[in-house]
Scaffold this motif. Structure first.
Motif, PDB file in Angstrom:
ATOM      1  N   VAL B  22       0.815  -1.226   0.000  1.00  0.00           N
ATOM      2  CA  VAL B  22       0.000   0.000   0.000  1.00  0.00           C
ATOM      3  C   VAL B  22       0.843   1.267   0.000  1.00  0.00           C
ATOM      4  CG1 VAL B  22      -2.028  -1.069   1.073  1.00  0.00           C
ATOM      5  CG2 VAL B  22      -0.410   0.173   2.513  1.00  0.00           C
ATOM      6  N   GLN B  23       2.108   1.163   0.392  1.00  0.00           N
ATOM      7  CA  GLN B  23       2.969   2.337   0.290  1.00  0.00           C
ATOM      8  C   GLN B  23       3.278   2.652  -1.162  1.00  0.00           C
ATOM      9  OE1 GLN B  23       6.325   2.971   3.287  1.00  0.00           O
ATOM     10  NE2 GLN B  23       6.029   0.781   3.212  1.00  0.00           N
ATOM     11  N   LYS B  24       3.393   1.603  -1.970  1.00  0.00           N
ATOM     12  CA  LYS B  24       3.755   1.793  -3.378  1.00  0.00           C
ATOM     13  C   LYS B  24       2.582   2.343  -4.151  1.00  0.00           C
ATOM     14  CE  LYS B  24       7.508  -1.494  -3.805  1.00  0.00           C
ATOM     15  NZ  LYS B  24       7.527  -2.934  -3.493  1.00  0.00           N
ATOM     16  N   GLY B  58      -0.858   2.945  15.094  1.00  0.00           N
ATOM     17  CA  GLY B  58      -0.028   4.105  14.740  1.00  0.00           C
ATOM     18  C   GLY B  58       1.026   3.822  13.686  1.00  0.00           C
ATOM     19  N   ILE B  59       1.186   2.565  13.291  1.00  0.00           N
ATOM     20  CA  ILE B  59       2.204   2.271  12.274  1.00  0.00           C
ATOM     21  C   ILE B  59       1.790   2.881  10.937  1.00  0.00           C
ATOM     22  CG2 ILE B  59       3.261   0.425  10.915  1.00  0.00           C
ATOM     23  CD1 ILE B  59       3.097  -1.316  13.453  1.00  0.00           C
ATOM     24  N   LEU B  60       0.524   2.736  10.609  1.00  0.00           N
ATOM     25  CA  LEU B  60       0.005   3.366   9.390  1.00  0.00           C
ATOM     26  C   LEU B  60      -0.513   4.748   9.791  1.00  0.00           C
ATOM     27  CD1 LEU B  60      -0.769   3.030   6.370  1.00  0.00           C
ATOM     28  CD2 LEU B  60      -2.955   2.141   7.144  1.00  0.00           C
ATOM     29  N   ARG B  61       0.197   5.779   9.318  1.00  0.00           N
ATOM     30  CA  ARG B  61      -0.167   7.143   9.722  1.00  0.00           C
ATOM     31  C   ARG B  61      -1.368   7.646   8.939  1.00  0.00           C
ATOM     32  NH1 ARG B  61       1.691  12.383   8.291  1.00  0.00           N
ATOM     33  NH2 ARG B  61       3.384  11.652   6.999  1.00  0.00           N
ATOM     34  N   VAL B 153      11.122   9.578  -2.638  1.00  0.00           N
ATOM     35  CA  VAL B 153      10.510   8.251  -2.504  1.00  0.00           C
ATOM     36  C   VAL B 153      10.029   8.145  -1.073  1.00  0.00           C
ATOM     37  CG1 VAL B 153      10.857   5.766  -2.576  1.00  0.00           C
ATOM     38  CG2 VAL B 153      12.141   7.225  -4.109  1.00  0.00           C
ATOM     39  N   VAL B 154       8.814   7.747  -0.876  1.00  0.00           N
ATOM     40  CA  VAL B 154       8.354   7.668   0.503  1.00  0.00           C
ATOM     41  C   VAL B 154       7.921   6.270   0.899  1.00  0.00           C
ATOM     42  CG1 VAL B 154       7.774  10.068   0.915  1.00  0.00           C
ATOM     43  CG2 VAL B 154       6.144   8.597  -0.255  1.00  0.00           C
ATOM     44  N   ASN B 155       8.238   5.289   0.056  1.00  0.00           N
ATOM     45  CA  ASN B 155       7.869   3.944   0.481  1.00  0.00           C
ATOM     46  C   ASN B 155       9.086   3.157   0.931  1.00  0.00           C
ATOM     47  OD1 ASN B 155       7.924   4.408  -2.433  1.00  0.00           O
ATOM     48  ND2 ASN B 155       8.086   2.207  -2.549  1.00  0.00           N
ATOM     49  N   PHE B 156       8.904   2.436   1.980  1.00  0.00           N
ATOM     50  CA  PHE B 156       9.971   1.628   2.530  1.00  0.00           C
ATOM     51  C   PHE B 156       9.645   0.169   2.301  1.00  0.00           C
ATOM     52  CE2 PHE B 156      10.024   5.542   4.746  1.00  0.00           C
ATOM     53  CZ  PHE B 156      11.363   5.846   4.799  1.00  0.00           C
ATOM     54  N   LEU B 158       9.486  -2.898   3.758  1.00  0.00           N
ATOM     55  CA  LEU B 158       9.544  -3.450   5.113  1.00  0.00           C
ATOM     56  C   LEU B 158       9.972  -4.910   5.123  1.00  0.00           C
ATOM     57  CD1 LEU B 158       6.419  -1.787   6.652  1.00  0.00           C
ATOM     58  CD2 LEU B 158       8.793  -1.175   6.993  1.00  0.00           C
ATOM     59  N   GLU B 161      13.678  -4.648   5.060  1.00  0.00           N
ATOM     60  CA  GLU B 161      14.124  -4.215   6.386  1.00  0.00           C
ATOM     61  C   GLU B 161      14.111  -5.392   7.356  1.00  0.00           C
ATOM     62  OE1 GLU B 161      15.444  -1.427   6.986  1.00  0.00           O
ATOM     63  OE2 GLU B 161      14.915  -0.442   5.105  1.00  0.00           O
ATOM     64  N   ARG B 164      16.914  -7.794   6.883  1.00  0.00           N
ATOM     65  CA  ARG B 164      18.233  -7.317   7.281  1.00  0.00           C
ATOM     66  C   ARG B 164      18.369  -7.229   8.799  1.00  0.00           C
ATOM     67  NH1 ARG B 164      19.912  -1.954   4.846  1.00  0.00           N
ATOM     68  NH2 ARG B 164      17.964  -1.383   5.803  1.00  0.00           N
ATOM     69  N   ALA B 165      17.235  -7.038   9.479  1.00  0.00           N
ATOM     70  CA  ALA B 165      17.284  -6.761  10.920  1.00  0.00           C
ATOM     71  C   ALA B 165      17.746  -7.986  11.716  1.00  0.00           C
ATOM     72  CB  ALA B 165      15.914  -6.312  11.406  1.00  0.00           C
TER      73      ALA B 165
END
Lengths: 154, 165
Positions: B22-24, B58-61, B153-156, B158, B161, B164-165
């Motif tokens: 949904v970020q894309k 709160g994760i989805l602003r 670009v505002v999409n990450f 996840l 991420e 990698r974490a």
């Protein structure tokens, strides 16, 4: 310029899309339009670039992307275009802008880097510096979020 | 039924997929949540439940339009101020009162308060900047409107991420 109807669509989409099966129908009703008209107007605004896209915006901190650094670079003006493009090409860079240098603040290129930790951002900045051949830069970490919201245009 | 989640809980793998998607892009079709569900192999109801929970935690602003302020002939700029450490809260309250201030961060360095300002015109932005200077008594302020845009670009990703974490 925007028509009244287009402004209405923007004013409804700049907030939150309803979490209901037919969100555009719900917004269209508020605007006194049909669902088709609302969707069509939205698509036109997208094709004109007024609306970049519809999307979810996340809070990085809550999502585990903890560190955010603004890396500012002091680049000779004649090299700004090349360096800006090279920085922008890096996947770790989310935003990259040229901004005016001032006597108090000589930095003219800005790149935002997000990472899971501070050290990661520092490593990325150092790697980018070596790649673009600019050693005069600073990594400004954010220590607190004082405000974060979305613009209300109309 | 997805389990109820509380703020701070980690998102699961499907949530990460959903957020990355949904970020894309969010489909502009009559039943967008059903379309997203189809891509993920889940039902419309589950997409709605999960997005509702991500919003509540709160994760989805926000889920909505990303507007290009330039195309609306709005002026936007980045400002930086030198604010003494013991005055940050008070000065931030003055700055944040303006609805055109959308982001404000405290950063390391001598210019420590960085905020974005979006206004109908450059003149209006200048007027607000002068008002902030006057009200706070702090003259050291940079006004740095973008001269050239190389990337936004505002999409990450996840999923990347998480890997990698």
């Amino acid at each position: 310029m925007l028509s009244q109807q287009e402004k209405q669509v923007i004013s409804l989409l700049q907030g939150n899309l309803p979490l209901t099966p037919r969100p555009f129908a719900a917004l269209a009703e508020q605007a006194g339009m049909t669902e088709d008209e609302f969707i069509e107007t939205t698509r036109k605004l997208m094709s004109r670039g007024v609306i970049r896209r519809l999307a979810g915006i996340i809070r990085h901190r809550e999502a585990g992307i903890a560190a955010n650094a603004m890396v500012v670079w002091h680049v000779p003006p004649e090299q700004a275009a090349r360096v800006g493009e090279e920085l922008a090409a890096a996947p770790e860079v989310t935003h990259c802008y040229e901004r005016p240098a001032t006597p108090e603040w000589p930095y003219n290129l800005y790149a935002m880097i997000h990472g899971t930790a501070r050290e990661e951002c520092e490593e990325i900045a150092a790697k980018l510096a070596a790649r673009v051949g600019i050693s005069n830069y600073r990594t400004l970490f954010s220590t607190a979020e004082l405000k974060k919201t979305s613009m209300t245009y109309f | 039924m997805p389990l109820p989640r509380e703020a701070g809980d980690l998102v699961d793998a499907l949530d990460r997929k959903l957020l990355t998607l949904v970020q894309k892009s969010f489909p502009v079709v009559p039943r967008p949540y059903a379309a997203i569900g189809e891509q993920l192999g889940i039902g419309e109801d589950e997409v709605l439940d999960r997005l509702g929970a991500l919003k509540a935690s709160g994760i989805l602003r926000r889920l909505g339009a990303i507007i290009n302020s330039r195309k609306l002939d709005f002026f936007s700029t980045l400002c930086a101020m030198k604010v003494p450490e013991d005055r940050v809260t008070e000065v931030a309250a003055v700055i944040n009162r303006y609805p055109g201030v959308t982001h404000n961060y405290l950063r390391e360095g001598e210019y420590n308060v960085w905020f974005t300002l979006i206004c109908p015109s450059a003149r209006e932005a200048q007027r607000i900047i002068e008002q902030i200077k006057e009200e706070t008594g702090i003259q050291e302020m940079l006004n740095l409107p973008a001269l050239r845009l190389f990337k936004v670009v505002v999409n990450f990703d996840l999923e990347r991420e998480a890997a990698r974490a």
